[in-house]
Design a protein around this motif. Structure first.
Motif, PDB file in Angstrom:
ATOM      1  N   GLY A  44       0.796  -1.220   0.000  1.00 17.96           N
ATOM      2  CA  GLY A  44       0.000   0.000   0.000  1.00 17.96           C
ATOM      3  C   GLY A  44       0.825   1.264   0.000  1.00 17.96           C
ATOM      4  N   LEU A  45       0.091   2.374  -0.112  1.00 16.66           N
ATOM      5  CA  LEU A  45       0.666   3.714  -0.085  1.00 16.66           C
ATOM      6  C   LEU A  45      -0.016   4.501   1.029  1.00 16.66           C
ATOM      7  CD1 LEU A  45       0.310   4.426  -3.916  1.00 16.66           C
ATOM      8  CD2 LEU A  45       2.411   3.750  -2.733  1.00 16.66           C
ATOM      9  N   ALA A  46       0.763   5.187   1.852  1.00 13.90           N
ATOM     10  CA  ALA A  46       0.213   6.023   2.919  1.00 13.90           C
ATOM     11  C   ALA A  46       0.350   7.484   2.510  1.00 13.90           C
ATOM     12  CB  ALA A  46       0.946   5.773   4.228  1.00 13.90           C
ATOM     13  N   ASP A  47      -0.761   8.218   2.540  1.00 14.39           N
ATOM     14  CA  ASP A  47      -0.796   9.640   2.189  1.00 14.39           C
ATOM     15  C   ASP A  47      -0.034   9.918   0.893  1.00 14.39           C
ATOM     16  OD1 ASP A  47      -2.238  10.121   4.532  1.00 14.39           O
ATOM     17  OD2 ASP A  47      -0.420  10.465   5.688  1.00 14.39           O
ATOM     18  N   PRO A  48      -0.437   9.275  -0.215  1.00 13.90           N
ATOM     19  CA  PRO A  48       0.293   9.460  -1.471  1.00 13.90           C
ATOM     20  C   PRO A  48       0.143  10.873  -2.020  1.00 13.90           C
ATOM     21  CG  PRO A  48      -1.735   8.245  -1.845  1.00 13.90           C
ATOM     22  CD  PRO A  48      -1.593   8.399  -0.364  1.00 13.90           C
ATOM     23  N   GLN A  49       1.146  11.291  -2.766  1.00 16.83           N
ATOM     24  CA  GLN A  49       1.157  12.638  -3.349  1.00 16.83           C
ATOM     25  C   GLN A  49       0.103  12.718  -4.448  1.00 16.83           C
ATOM     26  OE1 GLN A  49       5.000  13.856  -4.659  1.00 16.83           O
ATOM     27  NE2 GLN A  49       4.335  15.904  -5.191  1.00 16.83           N
ATOM     28  N   SER A  50      -0.595  13.831  -4.521  1.00 16.33           N
ATOM     29  CA  SER A  50      -1.616  14.057  -5.542  1.00 16.33           C
ATOM     30  C   SER A  50      -0.999  14.605  -6.815  1.00 16.33           C
ATOM     31  CB  SER A  50      -2.663  15.044  -5.035  1.00 16.33           C
ATOM     32  OG  SER A  50      -3.364  14.509  -3.955  1.00 16.33           O
ATOM     33  N   GLY A  51      -1.618  14.270  -7.951  1.00 12.91           N
ATOM     34  CA  GLY A  51      -1.208  14.821  -9.226  1.00 12.91           C
ATOM     35  C   GLY A  51       0.061  14.237  -9.803  1.00 12.91           C
ATOM     36  N   VAL A  52       0.583  13.180  -9.196  1.00 10.68           N
ATOM     37  CA  VAL A  52       1.822  12.556  -9.654  1.00 10.68           C
ATOM     38  C   VAL A  52       1.541  11.079  -9.916  1.00 10.68           C
ATOM     39  CG1 VAL A  52       4.186  11.948  -9.008  1.00 10.68           C
ATOM     40  CG2 VAL A  52       3.246  14.150  -8.330  1.00 10.68           C
ATOM     41  N   CYS A  53       1.974  10.593 -11.069  1.00  7.99           N
ATOM     42  CA  CYS A  53       1.803   9.174 -11.369  1.00  7.99           C
ATOM     43  C   CYS A  53       2.747   8.348 -10.501  1.00  7.99           C
ATOM     44  CB  CYS A  53       2.088   8.907 -12.847  1.00  7.99           C
ATOM     45  SG  CYS A  53       1.866   7.172 -13.277  1.00  7.99           S
ATOM     46  N   ILE A  54       2.203   7.298  -9.892  1.00  4.50           N
ATOM     47  CA  ILE A  54       2.993   6.426  -9.018  1.00  4.50           C
ATOM     48  C   ILE A  54       2.971   5.023  -9.607  1.00  4.50           C
ATOM     49  CG2 ILE A  54       3.204   5.441  -6.710  1.00  4.50           C
ATOM     50  CD1 ILE A  54       1.613   7.949  -5.715  1.00  4.50           C
ATOM     51  N   ASN A  55       4.163   4.519  -9.973  1.00  2.00           N
ATOM     52  CA  ASN A  55       4.290   3.120 -10.364  1.00  2.00           C
ATOM     53  C   ASN A  55       4.362   2.290  -9.088  1.00  2.00           C
ATOM     54  OD1 ASN A  55       4.334   3.499 -13.197  1.00  2.00           O
ATOM     55  ND2 ASN A  55       6.480   4.075 -13.103  1.00  2.00           N
ATOM     56  N   LEU A  56       3.555   1.247  -9.009  1.00  2.00           N
ATOM     57  CA  LEU A  56       3.399   0.511  -7.762  1.00  2.00           C
ATOM     58  C   LEU A  56       4.539  -0.465  -7.509  1.00  2.00           C
ATOM     59  CD1 LEU A  56      -0.390  -0.098  -8.143  1.00  2.00           C
ATOM     60  CD2 LEU A  56       0.739   1.582  -6.693  1.00  2.00           C
ATOM     61  N   ASP A  57       5.109  -0.399  -6.296  1.00  2.00           N
ATOM     62  CA  ASP A  57       6.141  -1.341  -5.886  1.00  2.00           C
ATOM     63  C   ASP A  57       5.563  -2.750  -5.897  1.00  2.00           C
ATOM     64  OD1 ASP A  57       8.106   0.555  -5.484  1.00  2.00           O
ATOM     65  OD2 ASP A  57       7.624   0.838  -3.370  1.00  2.00           O
ATOM     66  N   GLY A  58       6.299  -3.666  -6.496  1.00  2.00           N
ATOM     67  CA  GLY A  58       5.871  -5.053  -6.531  1.00  2.00           C
ATOM     68  C   GLY A  58       5.106  -5.430  -7.784  1.00  2.00           C
ATOM     69  N   ALA A  59       4.594  -4.443  -8.507  1.00  2.00           N
ATOM     70  CA  ALA A  59       3.893  -4.726  -9.763  1.00  2.00           C
ATOM     71  C   ALA A  59       4.927  -4.923 -10.867  1.00  2.00           C
ATOM     72  CB  ALA A  59       2.946  -3.597 -10.119  1.00  2.00           C
ATOM     73  N   THR A  60       4.737  -5.965 -11.674  1.00  2.00           N
ATOM     74  CA  THR A  60       5.652  -6.249 -12.777  1.00  2.00           C
ATOM     75  C   THR A  60       4.847  -6.438 -14.061  1.00  2.00           C
ATOM     76  OG1 THR A  60       5.558  -8.646 -12.456  1.00  2.00           O
ATOM     77  CG2 THR A  60       7.225  -7.446 -11.175  1.00  2.00           C
ATOM     78  N   GLU A  61       5.555  -6.583 -15.176  1.00  2.00           N
ATOM     79  CA  GLU A  61       4.879  -6.869 -16.441  1.00  2.00           C
ATOM     80  C   GLU A  61       4.122  -8.191 -16.341  1.00  2.00           C
ATOM     81  OE1 GLU A  61       4.262  -5.384 -19.377  1.00  2.00           O
ATOM     82  OE2 GLU A  61       5.227  -3.563 -18.648  1.00  2.00           O
ATOM     83  N   ALA A  62       4.749  -9.187 -15.727  1.00  2.00           N
ATOM     84  CA  ALA A  62       4.128 -10.510 -15.620  1.00  2.00           C
ATOM     85  C   ALA A  62       3.025 -10.551 -14.566  1.00  2.00           C
ATOM     86  CB  ALA A  62       5.195 -11.553 -15.299  1.00  2.00           C
ATOM     87  N   ASP A  63       3.214  -9.845 -13.470  1.00  2.00           N
ATOM     88  CA  ASP A  63       2.264  -9.871 -12.357  1.00  2.00           C
ATOM     89  C   ASP A  63       1.893  -8.457 -11.924  1.00  2.00           C
ATOM     90  OD1 ASP A  63       2.135 -12.722 -11.986  1.00  2.00           O
ATOM     91  OD2 ASP A  63       4.144 -12.620 -11.106  1.00  2.00           O
TER      92      ASP A  63
END
Length: 110
Positions: A44-63
């Protein structure tokens, strides 16, 4: 006398505005999701920044990431592709939970 009271009230309001931290640059709350293969590893993300694209940790092309829960105060737009690219996306209102079938790799908050 009234002018002085008005000036004091205006100064007090200005001081209060300056003293209270602004959350305009953050989506207050948690954005939760799972990564890996079913049943998935919670992340998860806690208090994520607004207006900025965030690539998710742990997400891959395969999964890609899956099962998003938007417990922030902002609208979250999740994208299947990295870098918030592509025409496959889903808009999530604050408090919305989506199931394991939704796959995504990046998110941006309003």
């Amino acid at each position: 006398m009234r002018l002085r009271n008005t000036a004091v009230a205006a100064l007090g309001a200005l001081t209060l505005l300056i003293a209270v931290p602004s959350s305009a640059h953050a989506a207050t709350g948690d954005f939760l999701y799972k990564v890996g293969r079913l049943p998935g590893v919670p992340s998860g993300l806690a208090d994520p920044q607004s207006g900025v694209c965030i690539n998710l940790d742990g997400a891959t092309e395969a999964d890609p990431a899956f099962a998003p829960d938007n417990f922030t105060t902002s609208t979250a737009t999740v994208f299947l592709d990295f870098d918030c690219n592509g025409d496959v996306y889903r808009v999530m209102n604050p408090g919305q939970r989506l199931g394991d079938r939704l796959k995504f790799r990046s998110v941006v908050f309003s």
